[in-house]
Write a protein that holds these residues in place. Structure first.
Motif, PDB file in Angstrom:
ATOM      1  N   MET A  45      -4.969  -5.365  -8.240  1.00  0.00           N
ATOM      2  CA  MET A  45      -3.694  -5.204  -8.937  1.00  0.00           C
ATOM      3  C   MET A  45      -2.960  -6.528  -9.109  1.00  0.00           C
ATOM      4  N   LYS A  67      -1.524  -5.664  -1.485  1.00  0.00           N
ATOM      5  CA  LYS A  67      -1.912  -4.983  -2.721  1.00  0.00           C
ATOM      6  C   LYS A  67      -0.686  -5.001  -3.631  1.00  0.00           C
ATOM      7  N   TYR A  68      -0.859  -5.007  -4.913  1.00  0.00           N
ATOM      8  CA  TYR A  68       0.247  -5.168  -5.877  1.00  0.00           C
ATOM      9  C   TYR A  68       0.997  -6.478  -5.609  1.00  0.00           C
ATOM     10  N   GLU A 113       2.069  -7.409  -2.773  1.00  0.00           N
ATOM     11  CA  GLU A 113       3.072  -7.118  -1.736  1.00  0.00           C
ATOM     12  C   GLU A 113       2.377  -6.629  -0.469  1.00  0.00           C
ATOM     13  N   THR A 114       3.085  -6.717   0.658  1.00  0.00           N
ATOM     14  CA  THR A 114       2.535  -6.243   1.935  1.00  0.00           C
ATOM     15  C   THR A 114       2.531  -4.715   1.963  1.00  0.00           C
ATOM     16  N   ILE A 115       1.376  -4.134   2.229  1.00  0.00           N
ATOM     17  CA  ILE A 115       1.316  -2.673   2.355  1.00  0.00           C
ATOM     18  C   ILE A 115       1.106  -2.253   3.808  1.00  0.00           C
ATOM     19  N   GLY A 116       1.127  -3.242   4.737  1.00  0.00           N
ATOM     20  CA  GLY A 116       0.968  -2.958   6.158  1.00  0.00           C
ATOM     21  C   GLY A 116       0.219  -4.099   6.831  1.00  0.00           C
ATOM     22  N   VAL A 119     -10.765  -0.504   4.026  1.00  0.00           N
ATOM     23  CA  VAL A 119      -9.418  -0.736   4.568  1.00  0.00           C
ATOM     24  C   VAL A 119      -8.620   0.551   4.361  1.00  0.00           C
ATOM     25  N   LEU A 171      -5.395  -0.246   9.239  1.00  0.00           N
ATOM     26  CA  LEU A 171      -4.190  -0.727   8.555  1.00  0.00           C
ATOM     27  C   LEU A 171      -3.016   0.133   8.982  1.00  0.00           C
ATOM     28  N   GLU A 172      -1.905  -0.515   9.390  1.00  0.00           N
ATOM     29  CA  GLU A 172      -0.761   0.219   9.904  1.00  0.00           C
ATOM     30  C   GLU A 172       0.480  -0.111   9.096  1.00  0.00           C
ATOM     31  N   SER A 173       1.198   0.913   8.707  1.00  0.00           N
ATOM     32  CA  SER A 173       2.480   0.744   8.018  1.00  0.00           C
ATOM     33  C   SER A 173       3.467   0.023   8.916  1.00  0.00           C
ATOM     34  N   CYS A 174       4.352  -0.764   8.319  1.00  0.00           N
ATOM     35  CA  CYS A 174       5.410  -1.439   9.087  1.00  0.00           C
ATOM     36  C   CYS A 174       6.720  -0.669   9.019  1.00  0.00           C
ATOM     37  N   ARG A 175       6.803   0.376   8.222  1.00  0.00           N
ATOM     38  CA  ARG A 175       8.091   0.984   7.898  1.00  0.00           C
ATOM     39  C   ARG A 175       8.211   2.417   8.432  1.00  0.00           C
TER      40      ARG A 175
END
Lengths: 93, 387
Positions: A6, A61-62, A64-67, A79, A84-88
């Motif tokens: 992307m 991805k895009y 930007e950070t996705i995790g 992946v 892979l772990e979300s930060c939010r």
């Protein structure tokens, strides 16, 4: 076309058809052509690493950070939520 | 660009001419449904609210019911109450009459009518008259810029951010450039992408609101002490290839296009500005749909990667699939296919133009599949507990 990047800054790409282990995929990031040999089965719509991603490093991805990567990820590896772990929105942390 | 709509006496424009049956309270659902089932040409809603609700919840229920009654897609309304509820049918009917004095509004109170059989008969008689009168109205040419579009993505997969959402973004830009309005919603599904949306805000106040709304939403999730992944992304999202809320959000916001963000408004609040507006709604599809329709959107374009069949009773809900196999698998429910972007057969811009053309066709009267199949999904997001 087997996979889509992307944004040129991305270290993962999304496969738009299921890819079997051992298959080499070339993707066009817009800035460069990248090649990775897939080392495990990647289901349709899922991601694999285009570059080595260290544990704790951002998965992008895009553009930007996705995790964050929860373990070292090698090029061609799947992946997803196992590495892979979300930060939010993380009330568990 | 133009479409053919119903110009109301107060200048607003409808794209449908529904006779709507609204229960003010959960106990009136059965009668409301009975009235609608007896009279072809009516639609109805059902909900679980209207009694023993306090403060903000009772207000929200009343406001959303009134907003559906006053919606420009609605010609006339039958309001049904039980007679002892918190959200009184009399008040709902009065509020609709006050805002839209030109609309026929009929009130049925089950306890006053002498039971459900008599109440159903009285409501059906009034509804029958309204449908007859509504059928005499003719559509007239209306500028596309008068449309308010609700955008939604539900059952997202990894292709949502590649095909359907970017294509819907193109259609959103086309509508805004024509002078119209687009609602971006699903606050939960903007977490991780809020900086990109805030960067498009027309001023500091709106940019600040973006972060406030996101921080409140994220604090609710973290306050529950759980990993948000239990609910966001959903198990279906994860199976479809989405790994985190950030990834889902970054794909979601494409559907809002690229134009400046004019405002951030509360759940179900009236949309009064032109251009792109963010409505603070939950990610739950039906609660979000109901909020946007209460805000005044004429129609909704709903992108889906896993498949969905829902629809508002009064605002056509057009489905766009992210992949071609899904379009064929759930063809009863899905109106358009954006999967051609994934296969390389069409560009995002081409699919976007196709979505825009479909929006105008549906605004002019073409039935969306959810309408043909009679979906009447309606859910009010709660603020507090029921007493």
């Amino acid at each position: 076309m087997r996979a889509i990047v992307m944004n040129p800054a991305d270290n993962v790409c999304t496969v738009v058809e299921a890819v079997e282990p051992g298959v080499t995929v070339t993707v066009d990031s817009g800035a460069e052509k990248l090649t990775a040999t897939v080392v495990e089965k990647i289901p349709f719509g899922h991601k694999f690493a285009l570059r080595a991603i260290k544990r704790g490093e951002a998965v992008t991805k895009y553009g930007e950070t996705i995790g964050l990567a929860t373990r070292d990820i090698l090029p061609g590896q799947h992946v997803h939520v196992h590495n892979l772990e979300s930060c939010r929105g993380r009330g568990d942390k | 660009m133009q479409f053919h709509g119903y110009r109301r006496p107060d200048g607003t424009v409808g794209i449908r001419n529904h006779v709507l049956v609204i229960p003010s309270v959960v106990c009136a659902n059965r009668v409301a449904r009975g009235i609608s089932q007896q009279v072809a040409g009516t639609v109805w809603v059902e909900h679980q609210h209207g009694c023993t609700q306090l403060g903000a919840d009772a207000d929200r229920t009343a406001r959303i019911l009134v907003a559906h009654g006053t919606h420009p897609n609605v010609y006339g309304v039958v309001v049904v109450g039980l007679g002892c509820e918190t959200v009184r049918a009399q008040d709902i009917a009065a509020a609709i009459r006050q805002k839209c004095p030109y609309k026929p509004v009929h009130l049925v109170v089950i306890q006053d009518e002498g039971g459900s059989v008599k109440a159903t008969a009285a409501g059906a008689s009034a509804a029958r008259e309204m449908v007859g009168a509504a059928s005499l109205l003719a559509r007239e040419p209306v500028d596309a810029g008068e449309l308010i579009l609700g955008t939604e993505c539900g059952g997202s997969d990894a292709c949502s951010g590649i095909s359907a959402n970017p294509a819907l973004g193109v259609a959103s830009d086309l509508l805004i450039d024509a002078g119209g309005t687009v609602i971006l919603a699903e606050t939960t599904e903007i977490i991780g992408a809020e900086h990109l949306v805030a960067a498009r805000a027309v001023n500091e106040r709106v940019a600040r609101r973006c972060y406030e709304v996101i921080n409140r939403c994220e604090a609710l999730a973290t306050g529950m002490g759980v990993d948000m992944r239990g609910g966001q992304p959903t198990p279906g999202n994860i199976e479809g290839g989405l790994s985190s809320i950030e990834e889902k959000s970054l794909g979601c916001i494409y559907k809002a296009g690229t134009r400046p963000l004019q405002d951030v408004i509360d759940y179900a609040a009236p949309v009064t500005r032109k251009g792109l507006v963010w409505m603070d709604t939950p990610g739950q599809d039906i609660e979000q749909l109901t909020g946007m329709v209460a805000g005044g959107c004429h129609l909704v374009v709903f992108t889906t990667g896993r498949g969905t069949c829902c629809g508002s009773p009064i605002a056509p809900t057009v489905k766009v699939s992210t992949t071609t196999p899904l379009y064929h698998r759930m063809n009863d429910n899905i109106d358009l296919d954006a999967g051609t972007v994934v296969t390389g057969d069409e560009t995002v811009a081409q699919v976007g133009k196709r979505i825009y053309a479909e929006m105008l066709a549906v605004a002019s009267g073409k039935l969306a599949k959810a309408e043909i199949l009679g979906f009447n999904d309606f859910a009010i997001n709660r603020v507090g507990p029921t007493m």
